[in-house]
Scaffold this active site. Structure first.
Site, PDB file in Angstrom:
ATOM      1  N   PRO A  85       1.802   1.599  -2.352  1.00 53.64           N
ATOM      2  CA  PRO A  85       1.270   0.697  -1.315  1.00 53.64           C
ATOM      3  C   PRO A  85       1.825  -0.712  -1.434  1.00 53.64           C
ATOM      4  CG  PRO A  85      -0.299   0.873  -3.089  1.00 53.64           C
ATOM      5  CD  PRO A  85       0.846   1.785  -3.458  1.00 53.64           C
ATOM      6  N   THR A 106      -0.146  -3.402  -1.317  1.00 54.92           N
ATOM      7  CA  THR A 106      -1.137  -4.278  -1.939  1.00 54.92           C
ATOM      8  C   THR A 106      -0.923  -4.439  -3.443  1.00 54.92           C
ATOM      9  OG1 THR A 106      -2.580  -2.342  -1.970  1.00 54.92           O
ATOM     10  CG2 THR A 106      -2.945  -3.957  -0.226  1.00 54.92           C
ATOM     11  N   ASN A 107      -0.547  -3.358  -4.112  1.00 51.75           N
ATOM     12  CA  ASN A 107      -0.277  -3.398  -5.558  1.00 51.75           C
ATOM     13  C   ASN A 107       1.056  -2.683  -5.827  1.00 51.75           C
ATOM     14  OD1 ASN A 107      -2.853  -4.583  -6.612  1.00 51.75           O
ATOM     15  ND2 ASN A 107      -3.708  -2.782  -5.587  1.00 51.75           N
ATOM     16  N   GLY A 114      -9.705   7.270  -2.423  1.00 51.70           N
ATOM     17  CA  GLY A 114     -10.526   6.975  -1.255  1.00 51.70           C
ATOM     18  C   GLY A 114     -10.855   5.501  -1.229  1.00 51.70           C
ATOM     19  N   CYS A 166      -9.746  -1.797  -4.384  1.00 51.96           N
ATOM     20  CA  CYS A 166     -10.898  -1.049  -3.887  1.00 51.96           C
ATOM     21  C   CYS A 166     -12.048  -1.040  -4.881  1.00 51.96           C
ATOM     22  CB  CYS A 166     -10.490   0.382  -3.537  1.00 51.96           C
ATOM     23  SG  CYS A 166      -9.487   1.194  -4.788  1.00 51.96           S
ATOM     24  N   GLU A 181     -15.986  -2.811   2.940  1.00 49.92           N
ATOM     25  CA  GLU A 181     -14.924  -3.095   1.975  1.00 49.92           C
ATOM     26  C   GLU A 181     -14.044  -4.206   2.529  1.00 49.92           C
ATOM     27  OE1 GLU A 181     -11.441  -0.746  -0.533  1.00 49.92           O
ATOM     28  OE2 GLU A 181     -11.835  -0.166   1.545  1.00 49.92           O
TER      29      GLU A 181
END
Length: 471
Positions: free
Chosen positions: A118, A120-121, A219, A252, A342
């Site tokens: 991803p 994001t990281n 998830g 998350c 979230e």
């Protein structure tokens, strides 16, 4: 001609087309490596990855605009040296003999792992998935998110060079250089992929599970953090501030809503304010921030991983430079309220709670919105309450610490991970922090329990077999 054959031909029409074939050949060769040869490669890669963590952290933020360099560095280090140190001495590529049960277990790698990375990281996930694959003797093909393609390809190329210098066969680590949705979907469905390791949004995770190939996915999370007042409020406030501000809430496992007992709520807000948290009081300001984060009710991707200062500036609100987190008090958990969902930016919901049962119901409602099987958090010195909190439909209870660092194993006894299993609650096959053990299966030689049947020289036979095929 079957569907799988057509998929392979379509892959051959792009530069990445022969990746899967190369990976299959390399995986068969790598599967013969001895544990000692694997350790040499893993240690060389982990050392360079850790050394270069800060370099790539800066690159990530420059390329994507997401997160905080200092925190990206922590993630990169935890996903390299921290990861390898945690699993040091564990067996993922040899055999085990249980003389009492008369069972011989032989580790069998999956083969070719298709690893989604991803934005994001990006580098922490690249490090993590390469090292997991190496520790378990799997080939890995990394498929980057286009928004972070540069740092993913750069870090993967560097680690590949280090690994191959240490003896890794060419083709074990590969990276897709021009990713696209069409190419990813085709690769996921190919019968030359043995396992998909999916980290990303719900869309790609669902696609992985429906590909027809074995898949391990993550998830969403929606972490409720219960503070009952039995412990230090200053410690709880610090940990929640660390959690909500860590990498601008790009994780998350980060706190979404603080669930605080009513009789200590005001003191808790004061403690939060001493840790860079600003509670928005003006209704107009709260609405302005809402409109920045969710214009017309839809998620604003430009806000992902941005700082509190950026959000305030976009909303036309003036804040002090030491503010790292914006806080909005809510009166209930509501799936229509963005402040209780979230978040991927440093905005914390705050809800006053009357007792454990009310806190439990609030956290349960948050999990039902999105977060089943993931993580919940608690600050308490009451063991009975901690046990009660563990009955939520999640598999990680971050206790008396910053939720993202505790749940991800960077500041706890859990395994360091960039892929959090959500188990049956989250409709996944793995509930724990995903590690190299999930990338192998075991062939078992099981002898009859008849006392006359003995193992004989099976250990010597296994040694001979291992030497005959090992690198």
């Amino acid at each position: 001609m079957g569907a799988n054959a057509k998929e392979v031909i379509s892959l051959m029409d792009v530069p990445e087309g022969n990746m899967l074939e190369q990976a299959q050949v390399a995986a068969r060769e790598f599967a013969k490596f001895s544990p000692q040869a694997v350790d040499k490669i893993v240690e060389a890669v982990a050392a360079v990855a850790a050394e270069r963590s800060a370099f790539y952290a800066e690159w990530i933020v420059r390329e994507t605009g997401y997160g905080v360099v200092e925190h990206k560095t922590i993630k990169n280090e935890g996903s390299s040296a921290g990861l390898v140190n945690f699993y040091k001495g564990q067996n993922f590529c040899g055999y085990e003999i249980d003389t009492e049960k008369k069972v011989v277990k032989i580790a069998r790698p999956a083969g070719v792992v298709l690893a989604l990375v991803p934005s994001t990281n990006p580098v922490a996930t690249t490090y993590y998935k390469i090292l997991l694959s190496l520790m378990s003797r799997n080939a890995v093909i990394l498929c980057p998110h286009p928004a972070a393609k540069g740092c993913i390809v750069g870090s993967a190329d560097e680690l590949t060079a280090v690994a191959e210098k240490a003896g890794l066969p060419k083709g074990v680590i590969q990276v897709v250089r021009e990713p696209s949705i069409a190419l990813l979907e085709t690769m996921m469905k190919s019968d030359q992929v043995n396992l998909i390791l999916a980290t990303g949004g719900p869309g790609v995770v669902r696609a992985a599970y429906s590909s027809g190939n074995p898949a391990i996915g993550v998830g969403p999370g929606n972490v409720g953090h219960y503070v009952d007042g039995t412990g230090s409020l200053d410690k709880a406030a610090l940990d929640i501030a660390i959690s909500s501000g860590f990498d601008n809430n790009l994780g998350c496992t980060s706190d979404s809503v603080a669930l605080v007992e009513r009789d200590v709520a005001d003191a808790m807000l004061e403690a939060l304010s001493r840790n860079g948290v600003l509670k928005l009081e003006d209704k107009d300001d709260i609405e302005k921030v809402r409109n920045v984060l969710y214009p017309d009710g839809g998620f604003n991707p430009a806000a992902i991983g941005k700082s509190a200062a950026w959000i305030a500036n976009e909303a036309g609100i003036s804040i002090n430079e030491d503010i790292k987190i914006l806080c909005v008090e809510v009166d209930k958990i509501d799936d229509k309220d963005i402040y209780t969902r979230e978040k991927l930016f440093p905005v914390l919901g705050f809800l006053r709670i009357d007792g454990l049962d009310a806190a439990y119901r609030a956290a349960e409602a948050m999990i039902a919105m999105g977060g089943a099987g993931h993580t919940a958090a608690i600050h308490s010195k009451d063991s009975d309450k901690i046990v009660a909190w563990s009955q939520l439909p999640v598999y990680r209870i971050a206790t008396n610490g910053p939720a993202p660092l505790v749940a991800s194993g960077f500041a706890s006894g859990l395994a360091p991970t960039m892929t959090v299993g959500t188990g049956f609650f989250g409709r996944s096959s793995v509930c724990e922090n995903v590690g190299p053990q999930h990338l192998i299966h075991w062939t078992q030689i099981a002898y009859s329990d008849d006392p006359s049947e003995v193992l004989g020289d099976i250990e010597d036979a296994m040694t001979r077999w291992d030497k005959s095929r090992s690198a």
